[in-house]
Design an enzyme around this catalytic site. Structure first.
Site, PDB file in Angstrom:
ATOM      1  N   PRO A  83      16.843   4.985  10.791  1.00 18.61           N
ATOM      2  CA  PRO A  83      17.451   5.485   8.719  1.00 18.61           C
ATOM      3  C   PRO A  83      16.459   4.395   7.325  1.00 18.61           C
ATOM      4  O   PRO A  83      16.682   3.654   7.751  1.00 18.61           O
ATOM      5  CB  PRO A  83      19.445   3.837   9.103  1.00 18.61           C
ATOM      6  CG  PRO A  83      18.575   3.737   9.821  1.00 18.61           C
ATOM      7  CD  PRO A  83      17.755   4.215  10.740  1.00 18.61           C
ATOM      8  N   ASP A  84      17.410   5.061   6.464  1.00 23.72           N
ATOM      9  CA  ASP A  84      17.673   5.058   4.718  1.00 23.72           C
ATOM     10  C   ASP A  84      17.653   3.113   4.813  1.00 23.72           C
ATOM     11  O   ASP A  84      18.841   2.901   5.816  1.00 23.72           O
ATOM     12  CB  ASP A  84      17.471   5.637   4.460  1.00 23.72           C
ATOM     13  CG  ASP A  84      17.293   5.276   3.183  1.00 23.72           C
ATOM     14  OD1 ASP A  84      18.346   4.617   2.317  1.00 23.72           O
ATOM     15  OD2 ASP A  84      16.393   5.779   2.184  1.00 23.72           O
ATOM     16  N   PHE A  85      17.515   2.339   4.080  1.00 26.85           N
ATOM     17  CA  PHE A  85      17.342   1.113   3.746  1.00 26.85           C
ATOM     18  C   PHE A  85      18.873   1.001   2.377  1.00 26.85           C
ATOM     19  O   PHE A  85      20.017   0.401   2.676  1.00 26.85           O
ATOM     20  CB  PHE A  85      17.026   0.541   3.221  1.00 26.85           C
ATOM     21  CG  PHE A  85      17.029  -0.922   2.681  1.00 26.85           C
ATOM     22  CD1 PHE A  85      16.972  -1.485   1.406  1.00 26.85           C
ATOM     23  CD2 PHE A  85      17.376  -2.097   4.172  1.00 26.85           C
ATOM     24  CE1 PHE A  85      17.323  -2.942   1.266  1.00 26.85           C
ATOM     25  CE2 PHE A  85      17.707  -3.856   3.728  1.00 26.85           C
ATOM     26  CZ  PHE A  85      18.233  -3.897   2.135  1.00 26.85           C
ATOM     27  N   ARG A  86      19.225   1.974   1.743  1.00 26.74           N
ATOM     28  CA  ARG A  86      19.685   1.990   0.472  1.00 26.74           C
ATOM     29  C   ARG A  86      20.671   2.518   0.195  1.00 26.74           C
ATOM     30  O   ARG A  86      21.549   3.509  -0.228  1.00 26.74           O
ATOM     31  CB  ARG A  86      18.246   2.029  -1.123  1.00 26.74           C
ATOM     32  CG  ARG A  86      18.127   0.702  -1.840  1.00 26.74           C
ATOM     33  CD  ARG A  86      17.060   1.185  -2.757  1.00 26.74           C
ATOM     34  NE  ARG A  86      15.727   2.103  -2.076  1.00 26.74           N
ATOM     35  CZ  ARG A  86      15.216   2.542  -3.880  1.00 26.74           C
ATOM     36  NH1 ARG A  86      15.256   2.076  -4.386  1.00 26.74           N
ATOM     37  NH2 ARG A  86      14.071   3.437  -2.590  1.00 26.74           N
TER      38      ARG A  86
ATOM     39  N   ASN B 161       4.747  -0.176   8.835  1.00 24.65           N
ATOM     40  CA  ASN B 161       5.861   0.423  10.331  1.00 24.65           C
ATOM     41  C   ASN B 161       6.525  -1.336  10.819  1.00 24.65           C
ATOM     42  O   ASN B 161       5.153  -1.972  11.475  1.00 24.65           O
ATOM     43  CB  ASN B 161       6.024   1.089  10.415  1.00 24.65           C
ATOM     44  CG  ASN B 161       5.949   2.730   9.547  1.00 24.65           C
ATOM     45  OD1 ASN B 161       5.977   2.254   8.469  1.00 24.65           O
ATOM     46  ND2 ASN B 161       5.586   3.823   9.943  1.00 24.65           N
TER      47      ASN B 161
ATOM     48  N   ASP C  37       9.232  -0.766  12.767  1.00 24.02           N
ATOM     49  CA  ASP C  37       9.849  -0.435  14.396  1.00 24.02           C
ATOM     50  C   ASP C  37       9.133  -0.488  15.651  1.00 24.02           C
ATOM     51  O   ASP C  37       9.774   0.507  16.220  1.00 24.02           O
ATOM     52  CB  ASP C  37      10.399   0.978  13.929  1.00 24.02           C
ATOM     53  CG  ASP C  37       8.416   1.934  13.501  1.00 24.02           C
ATOM     54  OD1 ASP C  37       7.862   1.734  14.065  1.00 24.02           O
ATOM     55  OD2 ASP C  37       9.307   3.428  12.253  1.00 24.02           O
TER      56      ASP C  37
ATOM     57  N   CYS D 299      10.507 -19.446  16.362  1.00 26.84           N
ATOM     58  CA  CYS D 299      11.074 -20.065  15.477  1.00 26.84           C
ATOM     59  C   CYS D 299      10.682 -20.264  13.987  1.00 26.84           C
ATOM     60  O   CYS D 299       8.979 -20.522  14.497  1.00 26.84           O
ATOM     61  CB  CYS D 299      11.334 -21.715  16.526  1.00 26.84           C
ATOM     62  SG  CYS D 299      11.405 -22.929  15.862  1.00 26.84           S
TER      63      CYS D 299
END
Length: 419
Positions: free
Chosen positions: A52-55, A126, A128, A153
């Site tokens: 999916p696109d972020f904006r 990327n 992903d 952490c």
């Protein structure tokens, strides 16, 4: 950024290739002279996977983030904000976590290069992990902006178990360090704003200088220091761009080949020239399955159809605006009679009209221009630039990535839209 790169003159002959074409690139690879191929990838290589696109508000991802009342979209990748409120990031992580998406044919092509002993190094923006899922050897991958492949952490830096991390993410919960009562927040090894790029990137970036062929796939080359890798290759080394548009210095050297258009389609064309197409498709379908393969192919078809509709709508809007101007012009002309213009004639109802219709001619020309737009070169304009999976923009001088803008939805490693 901001450099003016002059495109090589068409009459300038290549120095290494026989011509600036994918056929010539294939000939060069098959000649046995190519031993060290360096590949650079960006979000465009993952477009067909459906990440999916972020904006865009149409993706669902934007809506999820908006509901969390972020001060700005990029805050989800801001380390300071994460320390105060890590929940928005883990809402995003649940959507984007490895396992939700499948590699594209472009990912598998890079794997094929590795299997044939030709891949010197893959540098990717990327996060992903689709390169890993495609079967590209881990030692051949440099994830310049980090990835979901490991986590630790943020306080004591102790690594966190991957299996436990997946469980927390699947539940949308925030994991905390279990080392000696530390209880610090755990974060995937993704480069957030202001953080240093991984040491491995700097340790291996000189491998780009050793390349005898560079393949650039689905990146706008506007995120530094990653973007600078392409210019480290020797001048006589062929560079091939698989992208929707020309970017960076690509196209400025004698042996640059521009395969503009859909990334996967360009890769398939090169595979055809190499005689690897059947092997490539078989490996890809075997990896993702027939159903996913068809989904990706149908998705590409739908994107082209959507752009057809967009161009048609634009043509209609242009037509409407120009005819409105034409109507006003005629009304203006009809308000008086130009006695010195013999071309003006009564229209039978007492008004005077002009036989010459420059507005109409302009409308026809503009509509023709719109309808003749080469949509194969513009479909999914800079999909790579809006993808939410890559940390953001320019280094601050110390190898860190910082955002050039604090609004607009770019996130770490993403690039600015260039189309």
């Amino acid at each position: 950024m901001g450099q003016d790169h002059s495109v090589i003159d068409e009459d300038t002959p290549p120095k290494t290739l026989s011509s600036r074409s994918l056929a010539s690139v294939a000939e060069y690879i098959l000649s046995g002279r190519v031993k060290r191929i360096v590949v650079m990838t960006g979000a465009g290589i993952s477009t067909a996977a459906g990440i999916p696109d972020f904006r865009s508000p149409d993706t669902g991802l934007y809506a999820n983030l908006a509901s969390l009342d972020l001060p700005e979209p990029e805050a989800v990748f801001d380390l300071g904000f994460f320390k105060v409120n890590p929940r928005p990031f883990y809402v995003l992580a649940k959507e984007l976590y490895p396992g939700n998406y499948h590699p594209t044919v472009s990912h598998v092509f890079v794997r094929l290069l590795a299997e044939k002993g030709l891949l010197h190094q893959l540098f990717t923006q990327n996060i992903d992990c689709l390169e890993r899922e495609a079967g590209i050897p881990a030692e051949k991958i440099i994830e310049a902006h980090g990835s979901f492949a490991s986590q630790r952490c943020i306080e004591c830096k102790t690594e966190f178990d991957a299996g436990k991390m997946r469980e927390f993410v699947s539940r949308g919960e925030v994991p905390r360090c279990e080392e000696g009562g530390c209880k610090g927040l755990v974060k995937p090894d993704i480069v957030f704003f202001g953080e240093q790029l991984p040491k491995a990137f700097f340790d291996r970036k000189d491998m780009a200088e050793e390349a005898d062929l560079v393949l650039v796939m689905g990146t706008s080359l506007q995120v530094h220091p990653f973007a600078g890798l392409v210019d480290l290759a020797a001048e006589r080394v062929p560079r091939v761009l698989f992208n929707l548009e020309r970017v960076g210095s690509m196209g400025c050297q004698a042996d640059d080949v521009l395969a503009l258009g859909d990334c996967d389609e360009g890769v398939r064309r090169l595979a055809d020239e190499l005689g690897w197409r059947e092997e490539l498709e078989e490996k890809w379908r075997g990896l993702v399955g027939e159903e996913e393969a068809e989904r990706q192919l149908q998705g590409a078809k739908k994107r082209v159809e959507a752009l057809h509709d967009e161009v048609a709508k634009l043509a209609e809007e242009v037509d409407e605006v120009l005819h409105l101007g034409e109507k006003k012009e005629k009304e203006k002309e009809g308000s008086h009679v130009d006695a010195l213009n013999p071309e003006n004639k009564p229209d039978g109802e007492g008004k005077v009209v002009n036989e010459v219709d420059p507005v109409g001619e302009d409308a026809a020309a503009i509509k023709s221009s719109v309808k003749n737009t080469d949509i194969t070169k513009t479909v999914e304009v800079s999909v790579e630039t809006t993808n939410a999976l890559k940390p953001v923009d320019m280094p601050d001088g110390g190898g860190r990535i910082v955002s050039e803008q604090k609004a607009g939805g770019q996130q770490p490693g993403d690039t600015k839209s260039s189309a």
